[in-house]
Enzyme design. Structure first.
Site, short mmCIF file in Angstrom:
data_model
loop_
_atom_site.label_atom_id
_atom_site.label_comp_id
_atom_site.label_asym_id
_atom_site.label_seq_id
_atom_site.Cartn_x
_atom_site.Cartn_y
_atom_site.Cartn_z
N ARG A 52 65.14 21.73 54.71
CA ARG A 52 64.61 22.83 55.38
C ARG A 52 65.20 24.23 54.68
O ARG A 52 65.78 24.07 53.79
CB ARG A 52 65.25 22.59 57.06
N GLY A 53 65.00 25.11 55.13
CA GLY A 53 65.04 26.27 54.64
C GLY A 53 63.90 26.75 53.82
O GLY A 53 63.37 25.91 53.27
N ALA A 54 63.29 27.95 53.95
CA ALA A 54 61.84 28.24 53.51
C ALA A 54 61.79 28.12 51.93
O ALA A 54 60.97 27.63 51.53
CB ALA A 54 61.75 29.99 53.80
N ARG A 98 55.33 22.63 58.33
CA ARG A 98 55.98 23.51 59.14
C ARG A 98 55.21 24.79 59.09
O ARG A 98 54.93 25.25 57.74
CB ARG A 98 57.38 23.73 58.54
N GLN A 196 72.55 25.02 62.35
CA GLN A 196 72.67 25.15 60.65
C GLN A 196 73.61 25.59 60.48
O GLN A 196 74.22 25.71 59.40
CB GLN A 196 71.17 26.01 60.59
N ASP A 237 62.01 33.85 56.68
CA ASP A 237 60.91 32.68 56.62
C ASP A 237 59.79 33.32 56.16
O ASP A 237 58.71 32.56 55.42
CB ASP A 237 60.88 31.77 57.96
N ASN A 247 62.71 34.87 61.04
CA ASN A 247 63.79 34.24 60.59
C ASN A 247 64.04 33.44 61.68
O ASN A 247 63.62 33.45 62.84
CB ASN A 247 64.99 35.20 60.07
N LYS A 248 65.32 32.62 61.46
CA LYS A 248 65.96 31.52 62.40
C LYS A 248 65.96 32.36 63.97
O LYS A 248 66.46 33.32 63.89
CB LYS A 248 67.18 31.09 61.88
O1 MRU Z 1 64.30 25.85 60.49
P1 MRU Z 1 65.05 26.05 59.21
O2 MRU Z 1 66.43 25.32 59.13
O3 MRU Z 1 64.33 25.94 58.02
O4 MRU Z 1 65.32 27.60 59.14
C1 MRU Z 1 65.80 27.91 58.21
C2 MRU Z 1 66.15 29.63 58.14
O5 MRU Z 1 65.53 30.18 59.19
C3 MRU Z 1 66.70 30.33 56.88
O6 MRU Z 1 67.28 31.61 57.45
C4 MRU Z 1 65.66 31.18 56.20
O7 MRU Z 1 64.88 29.92 55.64
C5 MRU Z 1 65.85 31.74 54.87
S1 MRU Z 1 66.86 30.83 54.03
C6 MRU Z 1 66.99 30.78 52.48
#
Ligand code: MRU
Length: 379
Positions: A52-54, A98, A196, A237, A247-248
């Protein structure tokens, strides 16, 4: 490539005919690498949050397209149109995994271009990975220049090596501030419901020996009032053309609190996260995930059976609450509609970054515990 700038942790490793994903669902308790041999394995790994993580999602999707090309069989092997059709299936399947992180579409479109031009897909995926690593390093330096000595920083979610190909976005800034000797400590939010922050960021901060304290999301206001928080750095994201940032979930409330307490609130992201085709935050699709992730923690039920719940995985912070957007090309300021365009029209990198081993993420100084032994099929 300066090896000391490589992170100790990797989210994924490309090994010629297969992609290994570190199963982030099991961290910090268990190190397990999952093997992807098909694009379907990669799509499942993204959907189920193995990875996970963009930016990391974008990188692994690119390798997913390499696998898709290798899966072409029968007529498609010799027929360009049939091959292209099979690759389009991989493109669509991976894209659907996603919806919010725009890096996924960005990386897949780059790979599609290469398939149409008949170029080398493996090389392009390795290039995407190497560029992300270099972007992390550069944004770390730009972000660190915004921070004075003795800083206490706050961050949300996980934005480090587990979320990118390199040191991370917001995490890369924190890492750089720490290596420059300017960091007092980090307050990391646990990041309900998927944790996370508690599971992944705390683990990475510990691995990198960065001083930190873990707080629950609900403690952020208290600490902004009672302690001197010098700045907040979060990832992204998707950044719309006007600077509105998805973002999250929980990022928006931190930005509102930061404005109230006069704490600078920065977004750190590579240019691949900026989506100029999305005019503002209203147009960003927000992923709704299973409510099981809200009513249970670690498989343990936290709410009565039959409880109705909601689970938007992201929220959108309006540009007006963002003090600056830190990218690999510099820091954009308000109005973002002009500053982001100005950064986009700059030269990409003065020199092409090279992959660690010349073939994507193959080798590097992983922590011994992370060496991919005992791989399992994706599940
Ligand atoms: O749902 P996730 O864990 O994929 O969400 C991740 C985030 O929201 C991060 O903050 C975002 O991807 C930026 S990280 C490099």
């Amino acid at each position: 490539m300066n090896v000391s700038l490589l992170p100790k942790t990797r989210a994924f490793l490309w090994k010629k005919n297969k992609l290994l994903l570190l199963d982030q669902r099991l961290l910090p308790n268990r190190i397990l690498w999952r093997t992807c041999r098909t694009w379907q394995d990669v799509a499942k790994g993204i959907r189920d949050m193995v990875v996970r993580g963009a930016p990391a999602i974008g990188c692994v999707a690119a390798y997913g397209m390499v696998l898709a090309a290798r899966q072409t069989s029968g007529e498609a092997r010799h027929n360009v149109a049939a091959r292209q059709k099979q690759l389009e299936k991989g493109f669509d399947g991976l894209l659907k995994a996603r919806p919010t992180a725009v890096n996924l579409r960005w990386a897949l479109e780059r790979m599609r271009r290469i398939t149409r031009e008949g170029g080398n897909l493996e090389q392009e995926a390795a290039r995407i990975e190497a560029e992300d690593r270099e972007a992390n390093r550069r944004m770390g330096e730009h972000g660190a220049s915004l921070v004075d000595s003795g800083a206490t920083l706050m961050t949300h979610c996980n934005t480090g090596s587990l979320a990118t190909a390199g040191l991370g976005t917001a995490f890369g800034v924190i890492w750089t501030v720490c290596r420059q000797g300017k960091l007092k400590k980090v307050l990391a939010t646990e990041t309900r419901p998927y944790l996370q922050g508690a599971r992944l960021t705390a683990w990475e901060l510990k691995n990198e020996r960065i001083p930190f304290e873990l707080i629950t999301d609900s403690m952020a206001a208290h600490f902004m009032k009672t302690e001197k928080i010098d700045a907040i750095f979060v990832g992204a994201d998707r950044i719309a053309a006007n600077g509105d940032t998805a973002n999250k979930i929980g990022t928006y409330s931190l930005a509102v609190l930061a404005a109230h307490h006069h704490v600078p609130f920065y977004v750190a992201a590579s240019m691949s996260t900026v989506d100029f085709s999305t005019p503002d935050g209203k147009a960003i699709p927000i992923e709704e995930r299973s409510v099981d992730e809200v009513v249970t923690i670690g498989g343990q039920r936290m709410a009565p059976k039959g409880t109705k719940a909601r689970h938007p995985a992201f929220d959108v912070t309006p540009a007006v609450l963002i003090s600056g957007i830190v990218t690999e090309r510099g820091v954009a300021g308000r109005p973002y509609i002009t500053s982001l365009h100005a950064l986009a029209s700059m030269e990409r990198f003065s020199s092409t970054p090279s992959p660690v081993s010349g073939e994507g993420s193959g080798e590097g100084p992983l922590t011994p515990a992370l060496s991919p032994v005992g791989e399992r099929e994706i599940r």
